[in-house]
Design a protein around this motif. Structure first.
Motif, PDB file in Angstrom:
ATOM      1  N   UNK A   1     -22.458  55.908 -83.246  1.00 53.78           N
ATOM      2  CA  UNK A   1     -22.397  57.370 -83.241  1.00 53.78           C
ATOM      3  C   UNK A   1     -20.968  57.752 -82.871  1.00 53.78           C
ATOM      4  N   UNK A   2     -20.528  58.919 -83.317  1.00 50.25           N
ATOM      5  CA  UNK A   2     -19.170  59.379 -83.014  1.00 50.25           C
ATOM      6  C   UNK A   2     -19.242  60.798 -82.460  1.00 50.25           C
ATOM      7  N   UNK A   3     -18.486  61.027 -81.376  1.00 48.33           N
ATOM      8  CA  UNK A   3     -18.464  62.355 -80.753  1.00 48.33           C
ATOM      9  C   UNK A   3     -17.043  62.907 -80.811  1.00 48.33           C
ATOM     10  N   UNK A   4     -16.858  64.014 -81.529  1.00 43.62           N
ATOM     11  CA  UNK A   4     -15.527  64.632 -81.644  1.00 43.62           C
ATOM     12  C   UNK A   4     -14.899  64.320 -82.982  1.00 43.62           C
ATOM     13  N   UNK A   5     -15.208  65.148 -84.015  1.00 40.80           N
ATOM     14  CA  UNK A   5     -14.715  64.851 -85.364  1.00 40.80           C
ATOM     15  C   UNK A   5     -13.430  65.616 -85.676  1.00 40.80           C
TER      16      UNK A   5
ATOM     17  N   UNK B   1     -23.307  61.776 -85.714  1.00 42.34           N
ATOM     18  CA  UNK B   1     -22.054  62.326 -85.196  1.00 42.34           C
ATOM     19  C   UNK B   1     -22.234  63.733 -84.701  1.00 42.34           C
ATOM     20  N   UNK B   2     -21.214  64.188 -83.945  1.00 41.64           N
ATOM     21  CA  UNK B   2     -21.349  65.467 -83.276  1.00 41.64           C
ATOM     22  C   UNK B   2     -19.974  66.074 -83.004  1.00 41.64           C
ATOM     23  N   UNK B   3     -19.921  67.401 -83.051  1.00 46.03           N
ATOM     24  CA  UNK B   3     -18.704  68.120 -82.673  1.00 46.03           C
ATOM     25  C   UNK B   3     -19.138  69.516 -82.258  1.00 46.03           C
ATOM     26  N   UNK B   4     -18.412  70.108 -81.323  1.00 41.75           N
ATOM     27  CA  UNK B   4     -18.734  71.478 -80.931  1.00 41.75           C
ATOM     28  C   UNK B   4     -18.455  72.452 -82.073  1.00 41.75           C
TER      29      UNK B   4
ATOM     30  N   UNK C   1     -12.824  80.235 -87.170  1.00 40.27           N
ATOM     31  CA  UNK C   1     -13.805  81.299 -86.919  1.00 40.27           C
ATOM     32  C   UNK C   1     -15.009  80.790 -86.129  1.00 40.27           C
ATOM     33  N   UNK C   2     -15.238  79.453 -86.113  1.00 38.40           N
ATOM     34  CA  UNK C   2     -16.388  78.932 -85.364  1.00 38.40           C
ATOM     35  C   UNK C   2     -16.149  78.967 -83.852  1.00 38.40           C
ATOM     36  N   UNK C   3     -14.942  78.567 -83.442  1.00 34.95           N
ATOM     37  CA  UNK C   3     -14.736  78.378 -81.991  1.00 34.95           C
ATOM     38  C   UNK C   3     -13.402  78.921 -81.471  1.00 34.95           C
ATOM     39  N   UNK C   4     -12.579  79.472 -82.357  1.00 39.29           N
ATOM     40  CA  UNK C   4     -11.304  80.036 -81.918  1.00 39.29           C
ATOM     41  C   UNK C   4     -10.252  78.988 -81.548  1.00 39.29           C
TER      42      UNK C   4
ATOM     43  N   UNK D   1     -26.386  67.664 -81.338  1.00 39.12           N
ATOM     44  CA  UNK D   1     -25.667  68.640 -80.509  1.00 39.12           C
ATOM     45  C   UNK D   1     -24.803  67.899 -79.494  1.00 39.12           C
ATOM     46  N   UNK D   2     -23.611  68.445 -79.166  1.00 34.66           N
ATOM     47  CA  UNK D   2     -22.689  67.745 -78.259  1.00 34.66           C
ATOM     48  C   UNK D   2     -23.296  67.419 -76.899  1.00 34.66           C
ATOM     49  N   UNK D   3     -24.259  68.223 -76.441  1.00 34.86           N
ATOM     50  CA  UNK D   3     -24.843  67.921 -75.128  1.00 34.86           C
ATOM     51  C   UNK D   3     -26.095  67.049 -75.249  1.00 34.86           C
TER      52      UNK D   3
END
Ligand code: NAD
Length: 454
Positions: free
Chosen positions: A11-15, A39-42, A268-271, A66-68
């Motif tokens: 698994x990968x966290x942070x794309x 995989x996951x990213x905020x 636009x998703x997270x600034x 989900x990241x958490x």
């Protein structure tokens, strides 16, 4: 691992941009031995960019989580290993969640950004007995390996001192002042984020542990105060500039398709702004740093990092009881501006933005000189690809398995701690103005590991 056994599940966290190397490896050259299953990213848009790449390549898509929910994802998808590539201050949370769920971890440097992060990771390793590998790719670049070989073979005798200077140029160095790296709480500052590579190299070259650190430095080139000294006010509206100096540091993300897709199109998703002004107020990291570091085996290092140099590279001089070794590397001889007076995010990818520099050609040179003898140049095998050829060899070791490794390239979590403690102690030293012993840091169960010589 042999190609006949079933592939390990990743698994990968942070794309973000660094994740690309791991994604490409697991869906390309190392696909037989590893499968990226989740995989996951905020930022959902960034995951979408990589999904689109895989779709176009006809590859199977990993599941999103989900990241958490790292622990749940490890269990749900029977993950063997989690690759950790979010911003530095997020590493500890993800590492601990992955270990507690029963996975091993591959984590980008720095292992973590705080003493608390070290303590939590140490407890999780102790609790679970799982493995944590820190991807110190610089160890693998042939030139750094060549210096390790010289020292390990005793060619210069016992090391008495090291002088190490690292220069980041106005393209690469400036980039740390445009996004999260410029916030010390998120990156630990350059002494944690960037120099942990360099401090790991010295630990590895010398087979030693840092014991005491004195640091001095400041924010002298980037940031609002430095800009005001040069007559620059606050940045006008994005995309418009008010002086050639500001232009020279202004990124236009539309010129780099992958950066546009990963960052500009996903704002636009997270600034998350990838191209903030290097002369903004509120930057909390330093751009000029000098350190004196003592080591367990008796050597001392003088170290300097500059993040606004006109060229990029490094020089290391290692003094020993039988002579001296010198490694000199020019990674980029100059940074030229485009016709619009602006810099590129990666000038090396644009040959016309890098001059063929006769006075400072790109290259590397390792010279060893024994006392009462002439200097000898040590040949360095050619390395190809990112980080002086280090990335490709690192990926082979990570995914296909560490083969014969007499020089000990593979870095454990203990190595991750031993590298990061220099930056953590240095940050304390910058605050207090006094030298800081590593055993003054509150490292919990990791303390004895790094305050005892290897
Ligand atoms: N070894 C090297 O040479 C090298 C080079 C570059 C980056 N790095 C490291 O790789 C990591 C990533 O760097 P980058 O340049 O790709 O950064 P980046 O900002 O481009 O990517 C990080 C990604 O993580 C996501 N993210 C943020 N918080 C998250 C969370 N809690 N959970 C999941 N995802 C989250 C962001 O949205 C972003 O997509 C950093 O730790 C950096 O130090 C190492």
């Amino acid at each position: 691992m042999s190609a006949l056994s079933s592939p390990l599940r990743y698994a990968l966290v942070g794309t973000g941009s660094r994740a690309q190397m791991y994604i490409d490896a697991l869906t390309g050259v190392h696909a037989e031995v590893g499968r990226l299953v989740a995989w996951s990213d905020t930022n959902p848009g960034r995951v979408g960019v990589y999904e689109e790449r895989l779709r176009r390549a006809g590859a199977q898509l990993p599941a999103r989580f989900a990241p958490d929910e790292v622990g749940e994802a490890v269990r749900r998808h029977a993950v063997d290993r989690v690759i950790v590539t979010p911003p530095d201050a997020r590493h500890a949370d993800v590492v601990v969640a992955a270990l507690d769920a029963g996975a091993d971890v591959i984590v980008e440097k720095p292992l973590t950004t705080s003493e608390e992060g070290v303590r939590r990771i140490a407890e999780a390793v102790g609790r679970t007995g799982r493995r944590v590998t820190v991807t110190f790719n610089y160890r693998y670049s042939p030139r750094n390996t060549a210096l390790k070989r010289v020292i390990a073979a005793g060619e210069i005798g016992e090391v008495t001192s090291v002088h190490f200077e690292w220069l980041l140029d106005t393209a690469h160095g400036a980039d740390y002042f445009r996004r999260w790296h410029r916030d010390k709480a998120t990156s630990g500052g350059l002494l944690v984020h960037k120099s942990s590579h360099h401090f790991d190299l010295v630990n590895w070259w010398l087979d030693a542990t840092p014991t005491r650190v004195y640091a001095s430095g400041g924010l002298r080139f980037y940031g609002a105060d430095a800009a005001a000294r040069r007559g620059l006010g606050p940045r006008p509206e994005r995309g418009t500039t008010d002086s050639p100096l500001r232009d020279a540091f202004c990124l236009d993300l539309r010129r780099e398709p992958m950066y546009k897709a990963l960052y500009l199109d996903q704002e636009h998703h997270d600034g998350y702004r990838r191209d903030q002004d290097v002369f903004d107020p509120g930057i909390t990291i330093e751009d000029n740093l000098s350190l004196v570091v003592d080591y367990s085996q008796g050597a001392t290092m003088s170290y300097a990092l500059n993040a606004h140099a006109p060229w990029e590279g490094y020089t290391v001089g290692v003094n020993g009881t039988r002579g001296r070794a010198e490694l000199t590397v020019v990674e980029r001889g100059s940074v030229l501006l485009g016709e619009d007076g602006r810099v590129l995010v990666d000038p090396s990818a644009h040959p016309d933005a890098v001059a063929a520099d006769a006075a400072r050609p790109v290259g590397e040179r390792l010279v060893v000189q024994r006392h009462f003898d002439v200097a000898q140049e040590v040949p360095i095998p050619a390395g190809e690809g990112g980080h002086g050829g280090g990335d490709a060899v690192l990926l082979r070791d990570l995914f296909a398995g560490v083969g014969d490794d007499p020089l000990g390239h593979a870095a454990s979590w203990r190595d991750g701690v031993a590298s990061v403690v220099v930056g953590l102690a240095a940050n304390r030293s910058l605050d207090s103005g006094a030298a800081v012993r590593v055993d003054q840091l509150d490292l919990g169960a990791a303390g004895p590991l790094v305050t005892t010589a290897p």
